[in-house]
Design a protein around this motif. Structure first.
Motif, PDB file in Angstrom:
ATOM      1  N   ASP A 137      54.196  42.702  48.533  1.00 53.15           N
ATOM      2  CA  ASP A 137      54.490  44.172  47.866  1.00 53.15           C
ATOM      3  C   ASP A 137      55.582  44.941  48.361  1.00 53.15           C
ATOM      4  O   ASP A 137      55.581  45.445  49.366  1.00 53.15           O
ATOM      5  CB  ASP A 137      53.067  44.968  47.870  1.00 53.15           C
ATOM      6  N   CYS A 138      56.497  45.281  47.402  1.00 49.93           N
ATOM      7  CA  CYS A 138      57.583  46.185  47.628  1.00 49.93           C
ATOM      8  C   CYS A 138      57.254  47.704  47.766  1.00 49.93           C
ATOM      9  O   CYS A 138      57.805  48.377  48.260  1.00 49.93           O
ATOM     10  CB  CYS A 138      58.936  45.850  46.820  1.00 49.93           C
ATOM     11  N   GLY A 139      56.174  47.906  47.200  1.00 50.00           N
ATOM     12  CA  GLY A 139      55.593  49.438  47.241  1.00 50.00           C
ATOM     13  C   GLY A 139      56.809  50.351  46.508  1.00 50.00           C
ATOM     14  O   GLY A 139      56.995  49.828  45.218  1.00 50.00           O
ATOM     15  N   ASP A 140      57.421  51.259  46.915  1.00 51.74           N
ATOM     16  CA  ASP A 140      58.172  51.930  46.320  1.00 51.74           C
ATOM     17  C   ASP A 140      59.618  51.647  46.565  1.00 51.74           C
ATOM     18  O   ASP A 140      60.694  52.351  45.752  1.00 51.74           O
ATOM     19  CB  ASP A 140      58.182  53.509  46.845  1.00 51.74           C
ATOM     20  N   VAL A 141      59.861  50.542  47.256  1.00 46.32           N
ATOM     21  CA  VAL A 141      61.331  50.118  47.237  1.00 46.32           C
ATOM     22  C   VAL A 141      61.695  49.317  46.129  1.00 46.32           C
ATOM     23  O   VAL A 141      60.974  48.424  45.760  1.00 46.32           O
ATOM     24  CB  VAL A 141      61.396  49.494  48.746  1.00 46.32           C
ATOM     25  N   GLY A 161      59.823  39.817  48.504  1.00 48.38           N
ATOM     26  CA  GLY A 161      59.101  40.744  48.822  1.00 48.38           C
ATOM     27  C   GLY A 161      59.798  41.801  49.824  1.00 48.38           C
ATOM     28  O   GLY A 161      60.867  42.028  49.666  1.00 48.38           O
ATOM     29  N   LEU A 162      59.013  42.637  50.613  1.00 44.73           N
ATOM     30  CA  LEU A 162      59.643  43.691  51.271  1.00 44.73           C
ATOM     31  C   LEU A 162      59.882  43.060  52.724  1.00 44.73           C
ATOM     32  O   LEU A 162      59.174  42.470  53.371  1.00 44.73           O
ATOM     33  CB  LEU A 162      58.598  44.784  51.526  1.00 44.73           C
ATOM     34  N   TRP A 163      61.210  43.303  53.051  1.00 42.42           N
ATOM     35  CA  TRP A 163      61.845  42.963  54.437  1.00 42.42           C
ATOM     36  C   TRP A 163      62.331  44.326  55.120  1.00 42.42           C
ATOM     37  O   TRP A 163      62.754  45.108  54.399  1.00 42.42           O
ATOM     38  CB  TRP A 163      62.946  42.045  54.164  1.00 42.42           C
ATOM     39  N   GLU A 164      62.030  44.331  56.440  1.00 41.75           N
ATOM     40  CA  GLU A 164      62.782  45.042  57.255  1.00 41.75           C
ATOM     41  C   GLU A 164      63.833  44.726  58.033  1.00 41.75           C
ATOM     42  O   GLU A 164      63.739  43.711  58.731  1.00 41.75           O
ATOM     43  CB  GLU A 164      61.682  45.777  58.314  1.00 41.75           C
ATOM     44  N   GLN A 196      64.659  49.274  54.912  1.00 38.19           N
ATOM     45  CA  GLN A 196      63.687  48.397  54.146  1.00 38.19           C
ATOM     46  C   GLN A 196      64.398  47.843  52.666  1.00 38.19           C
ATOM     47  O   GLN A 196      64.957  48.626  52.109  1.00 38.19           O
ATOM     48  CB  GLN A 196      62.420  48.861  53.695  1.00 38.19           C
ATOM     49  N   VAL A 197      64.277  46.612  52.414  1.00 35.83           N
ATOM     50  CA  VAL A 197      64.882  45.835  51.338  1.00 35.83           C
ATOM     51  C   VAL A 197      63.869  45.354  50.488  1.00 35.83           C
ATOM     52  O   VAL A 197      63.197  44.536  51.121  1.00 35.83           O
ATOM     53  CB  VAL A 197      66.177  45.167  51.656  1.00 35.83           C
ATOM     54  N   CYS A 198      63.869  45.366  49.079  1.00 33.63           N
ATOM     55  CA  CYS A 198      63.004  44.355  48.210  1.00 33.63           C
ATOM     56  C   CYS A 198      63.883  43.259  47.772  1.00 33.63           C
ATOM     57  O   CYS A 198      64.731  43.470  47.150  1.00 33.63           O
ATOM     58  CB  CYS A 198      62.607  45.207  47.211  1.00 33.63           C
ATOM     59  N   LEU A 199      63.412  42.020  48.182  1.00 34.36           N
ATOM     60  CA  LEU A 199      64.156  40.971  47.591  1.00 34.36           C
ATOM     61  C   LEU A 199      63.218  40.120  46.629  1.00 34.36           C
ATOM     62  O   LEU A 199      62.115  39.813  46.907  1.00 34.36           O
ATOM     63  CB  LEU A 199      64.300  39.994  48.953  1.00 34.36           C
TER      64      LEU A 199
END
Length: 173
Positions: A160-164, A29-32, A66-69
């Motif tokens: 949810d990664c959204g737009d990333v 998912g989304l990571w900061e 932000q990174v989507c994994l």
């Protein structure tokens, strides 16, 4: 050498190392991620300000991204292996445990050298990582030595990664 090419090469390798350092064993998912880079041997002339202003990954201050994994990256590599635009970096001697990972990073091409990658976490939503790299960058006047360290912390933000966009899985060599 054009400064833009240097920045692309350095930035790609920095990002590659830092992402590898924090991704293993995490939730998809989304990571900061907040990263601070320190130059032990800079390719920049004395007094030269790295391009990118206050958000430059080369300036030494903290930078948050932000990174989507994806689960596929976690399953295949234990960490994302970014696409390298100039040069080629590989990760060897990957050692994964329940709460940490280490690896060696070897880069060839415009930026060449070796690095070490470390990451640790106490839970699946927080992590710390570091990368130390020593090598050189090719330029018009020959190779310029470089050495840098990056330290990072990361926090899971949600599934949810959204737009990333997810980090692409590189083709096997």
């Amino acid at each position: 050498m054009r400064p833009t090419r240097t920045w692309i090469a350095v930035g790609t390798v920095v990002l590659a190392g830092v992402i590898v350092a924090w991704a293993q064993g995490r939730k998809p998912g989304l990571w900061e991620m907040t990263t601070t880079m320190t130059w032990q041997q800079s390719p920049f002339l004395a007094g030269m300000t790295p391009p990118g202003g206050p958000n430059s990954p080369f300036g030494g201050g903290p930078r948050t991204t932000q990174v989507c994994l994806t689960q596929e990256i976690i399953d295949k590599y234990g960490a994302p292996v970014p696409q390298i635009r100039r040069g080629d970096c590989t990760f060897t001697n990957v050692n994964k445990t329940d709460h940490s990972m280490t690896a060696d990073m070897v880069c060839t091409g415009m930026m060449s050298g070796k690095g070490t990658v470390q990451s640790s976490w106490d839970d699946p939503e927080h992590a710390k990582g570091s990368v130390h790299f020593t090598g050189s960058i090719q330029g018009r006047g020959g190779n310029t030595p470089v050495e840098w360290t990056s330290e990072s912390t990361s926090v899971f933000k949600g599934s949810d990664c959204g737009d990333v966009k997810p980090i692409p899985i590189p083709a096997d060599k």
